[in-house]
Design a protein around this motif. Structure first.
Motif, short mmCIF file in Angstrom:
data_model
loop_
_atom_site.label_atom_id
_atom_site.label_comp_id
_atom_site.label_asym_id
_atom_site.label_seq_id
_atom_site.Cartn_x
_atom_site.Cartn_y
_atom_site.Cartn_z
N LYS A 1 -22.92 9.26 -36.83
CA LYS A 1 -21.68 8.94 -36.13
C LYS A 1 -21.54 7.43 -36.02
N LEU A 2 -20.57 6.88 -36.75
CA LEU A 2 -20.25 5.48 -36.72
C LEU A 2 -18.93 5.27 -36.00
N PRO A 3 -18.60 4.06 -35.61
CA PRO A 3 -17.34 3.83 -34.88
C PRO A 3 -16.10 4.23 -35.67
N VAL A 4 -16.16 4.14 -37.02
CA VAL A 4 -14.94 4.36 -37.80
C VAL A 4 -14.97 5.67 -38.59
N TYR A 5 -16.11 6.34 -38.64
CA TYR A 5 -16.13 7.64 -39.31
C TYR A 5 -17.38 8.41 -38.90
N THR A 6 -17.34 9.72 -39.15
CA THR A 6 -18.49 10.59 -38.93
C THR A 6 -18.86 11.23 -40.27
N ARG A 7 -20.16 11.33 -40.53
CA ARG A 7 -20.59 11.81 -41.83
C ARG A 7 -21.77 12.76 -41.67
N THR A 8 -21.80 13.80 -42.50
CA THR A 8 -22.96 14.69 -42.58
C THR A 8 -23.48 14.66 -44.01
#
Length: 796
Positions: free
Chosen positions: A469-476
């Motif tokens: 979880k980053l400030p500008v996107y979420t990634r799996t």
């Protein structure tokens, strides 16, 4: 604005002045302050050799007295010592003396010993009439010692003869004479003679002569033959032993064969020492496939077949010292044994046998490590220059199926600071990883027993899932890997993963960020759901010794290919590229490009390769210089417009070009005006040099220079000046310098580096009136021209 600039300049100027004054104080202190009257400080040793044949570096180890250690040419440690008052024992005087170094007083006796040892070394290299003299020059109570080595033509080997009493040894020696290291016509060299003794001892012992040692080998040198030549007689004495009356007698060397091999798969040294013979009598013996397994347990902890597979000797084979060493290395390589002890003893069945009839028994004692372990790891993290911490919960079983299979499961959680456009936010990461390492080369329809014995390979299966979880996107990211690992020498390692499967999904992207990257086809293709199916290969060369006592090289080469197999299948099947019928609403950017889709996602197709080379040059006990070069390129094609974001290169950060924060440099001379600075590229070129030195206590220092940049492979209209141009790329190289401190806590090294930009390819403001990217040519430095980066461990 002017006030800010003035403050910044004064701030950095003040720091520079402080550092300069600090070193001036240390270096301006009288170095002879605590040199006793009538004595002198050893200033420097000089070695002069009048001709080639012996290197100065070969003579340095024979110097018995060395001057005070230097950093940047100054006696830093002596300066610390001289800052103290030797008549006071309270702090800080005792502390300064402890971390400093007292003056090295010139010692004439040490010089004489050095001269004599250098003379012995020169003689051992064939310069029998070479001379070594010393001269001492003293001024201002400081002495320089000059060692002058005068060499004439070396003595060479005229004739080599053999005197071997034992017939069997003589026959082997003549058979092996082509491999002898002593060559006629070459200069006489004692080191070559010693190397030949060691080589021939191993050769003979590898042919079953268990009782043979290098003590039976000697050389007789005749230097009176004239014409600056020597004759060498290669002597091998007969075997000696005590008879029944304790008299020393000579006898032929015996060839030993292994009668029985006794294996103790769960040997406990402590119980064996405490209980003695009663411990051995309490064990049960099992005869299996020609080997005796002696154990205290009904069910073996390790499969007997695995142990037998690791043996390089067998009953009935001739004794071989190399096979013994290979067996020990292979068993330790299984990583389930704490100790592996292999010894031999005479078989007592018939002591009257001679020659080929002599028998020995082999005893292999194996002490197991603890089979299972649970641990909690707290660690500092430094991902792409983002400093943070992580907690790992790890479970390991080193012998899961009783065949040295290493099973590991890790639950991890991490939190790190994230600097974006000079704003600090955070990154959260959670995940699980499971791996299984098998001590064999698993390949369908292949039995590679000889390969296993030679290279001790392993097969690894990994499955993992990460949530970021980053400030500008979420990634799996879901990953499955199947691969092999093997070593072809102590320094060379190969890693081959024929199957590497990744599914990357972005369930959330900040709308503003999505709008920004959609303006660039390259970035839009980078930030999207993607499936990666391919393989990679890595070669690692590292000749660093355990004691770190010499210079060393490190090289790592990586090559990766993805998507070709799937693209070939689709092409052969006559499938057409298409736009997906429906786009997942959670897919923040979406994808309307025509491509092949697998499992509902476009798959990546690219090739990528990079090489990382490092050289550590040790100057002395307290300082070294480390050089590093990196070159990498990734090329998207076919089903991909861009290399997936996870496989792209970035520049800047704690382990990169440290005058820039992570992901803020490049690509090329493109300047991102948005608030989302997260620049990546397909090509990366970097060079670094770092001078490292120990200061005192746990503190180490460093001065460095970094240069490089990243570029895109394809032209992107939304990012002008980002594409790599072979003719002009050097104009876009960024250069930074700086200094740093390392805190060596033994279990971890913390690092603070302060980088300063020297050359900025992104210099597009009013200071760049003449088109120069060198900052010091374009006006005063500003705060943004400096960067402070925190790191864990050395940068490279």
């Amino acid at each position: 604005m002017k006030k800010s600039i003035t403050y910044t300049n004064l701030y950095h100027s003040g720091n520079c002045i402080f550092i300069i004054l600090f070193f001036l104080i240390l270096t301006s202190c009288n170095p002879t302050k605590y040199v006793p009257e009538g004595e002198s400080l050893l200033n420097e040793n000089h070695i002069n050799v009048n001709k080639e044949g012996i290197k100065k570096s070969d003579l340095i180890p024979y110097i018995k007295q060395n001057p005070n250690k230097r950093i940047f040419g100054t006696r830093f440690y002596l300066g610390l010592y001289n800052l103290s008052n030797i008549n006071k024992d309270k702090w800080p005087h005792n502390w300064l003396r402890n971390i400093g170094e007292g003056p090295v007083i010139y010692d004439q006796f040490a010089t004489t010993r050095t001269k004599d040892d250098m003379k012995k070394y020169v003689t051992s290299k064939g310069y029998f009439d070479g001379k070594v003299t010393d001269t001492v020059e003293t001024a201002d109570r400081k002495s320089d010692v000059f060692y002058n080595v005068n060499l004439l033509r070396p003595y060479t080997i005229r004739k080599l003869t053999y005197e071997i009493a034992d017939t069997n040894i003589r026959n082997l020696c003549f058979f092996d004479s082509v491999n002898c290291l002593i060559e006629r016509g070459k200069p006489y060299d004692v080191d070559v003679l010693q190397a030949e003794r060691t080589r021939f001892e191993r050769f003979i012992r590898d042919h079953g002569f268990f009782g043979f040692t290098s003590d039976y080998i000697s050389f007789k040198i005749d230097s009176t033959v004239g014409n600056r030549q020597v004759d060498i007689r290669y002597d091998i004495a007969n075997f000696t032993k005590l008879d029944a009356s304790n008299r020393i007698i000579t006898a032929p060397f015996a060839v030993y064969t292994i009668k029985n091999i006794y294996i103790y798969p769960d040997f406990v040294p402590k119980e064996a020492l405490e209980a003695g013979d009663s411990y051995l009598r309490s064990l049960d013996t099992t005869f299996y496939k020609g080997y005796y397994f002696i154990t205290s347990k009904m069910k073996p902890e390790v499969k007997y077949d695995l142990i037998i597979q690791s043996l390089y000797m067998k009953p009935g084979s001739v004794y071989n010292v190399t096979s013994t060493e290979q067996t020990q290395a292979h068993l330790l390589g299984l990583k389930i044994y704490r100790l592996v002890n292999i010894n031999y003893n005479d078989s007592k069945e018939d002591e009257t046998l001679q020659g080929l009839g002599m028998k020995i028994d082999c005893n292999i004692q194996l002490t197991l490590l603890s089979q299972q372990s649970y641990k909690i790891e707290l660690e500092g993290t430094n991902s792409a220059g983002n400093l943070g911490g992580a907690v790992n919960l790890i479970y390991q079983h080193k012998n899961l199926f009783h065949g040295a299979e290493l099973f590991s499961t890790k639950l991890k959680g991490a939190y790190s600071a994230y600097s974006q456009n000079q704003k600090l936010s955070s990154i959260e990461e959670y995940g699980v990883e499971t791996s299984l390492r098998l001590p064999e080369f698993m390949a369908p329809f292949l039995r590679l027993e000889s390969f296993i014995k030679k290279y001790n390979p392993s097969t690894t299966i990994i499955a993992s899932w990460d949530f970021q979880k980053l400030p500008v996107y979420t990634r799996t990211v879901a990953n499955a890997t199947f691969g092999y690992d093997w070593k072809t020498s102590n320094y060379k390692e190969h890693i081959f993963n024929p199957i590497q499967f990744n599914i990357v999904k972005l369930p959330f992207i900040d709308p503003t960020f999505a709008t920004t990257i959609l303006a660039s086809s390259y970035q839009a293709s980078s930030y999207k759901n993607v499936l990666i199916l391919g393989g990679n290969y890595s070669f690692i060369y590292n000749n660093q010794s355990i004691k770190n006592s010499k210079d060393y090289w490190f090289l790592r080469f990586n090559a990766e290919v993805a998507g070709n197999a799937l693209a070939s299948i689709y092409s052969i099947a006559g499938a057409k590229k298409h736009v997906p019928v429906s786009v997942d609403t959670s897919y923040a950017i979406g994808d309307t490009s025509r491509a092949y889709y697998f499992l509902g996602q476009p798959f990546a197709q690219y090739v990528k390769a990079d090489i990382d080379v490092r050289y550590n040059y040790k100057l002395n006990d307290v300082s070294s210089i480390v050089y590093r070069g990196f070159l990498g390129i990734g090329i998207p094609y076919g089903n991909s417009k861009a290399v997936p974001f996870e496989r792209q290169y970035f520049a800047g950060g704690a382990n990169d070009i440290r005058a820039w924060q992570a992901r803020t440099l490049g690509p090329g001379s493109y300047a991102d005006t948005s608030k989302f600075l997260n620049e990546t590229g397909d090509i990366k070129l970097e060079a670094n040099a770092e001078y490292r030195f120990k200061l005192f206590w746990i503190l180490e220092g460093a001065v460095f220079v970094d240069a490089g940049n990243i570029w895109s492979f394809k032209k992107d209209p939304a990012r002008p000046d980002a594409q790599f141009d072979l003719r002009n790329f050097y104009k876009q190289v960024a250069i930074g310098t700086g200094t740093g401190f390392r805190f060596d806590f033994k279990f971890v090294i913390a690092r603070v580096d302060v980088g300063m930009k020297l050359r900025n390819p992104l210099l597009h403001d009013s200071r760049n009136s003449e088109g120069s990217h060198w900052i010091f040519l374009n006006g005063p430095y500003r705060r943004k021209d400096f960067a402070i980066v925190l790191g864990i461990g050395y940068p490279f």
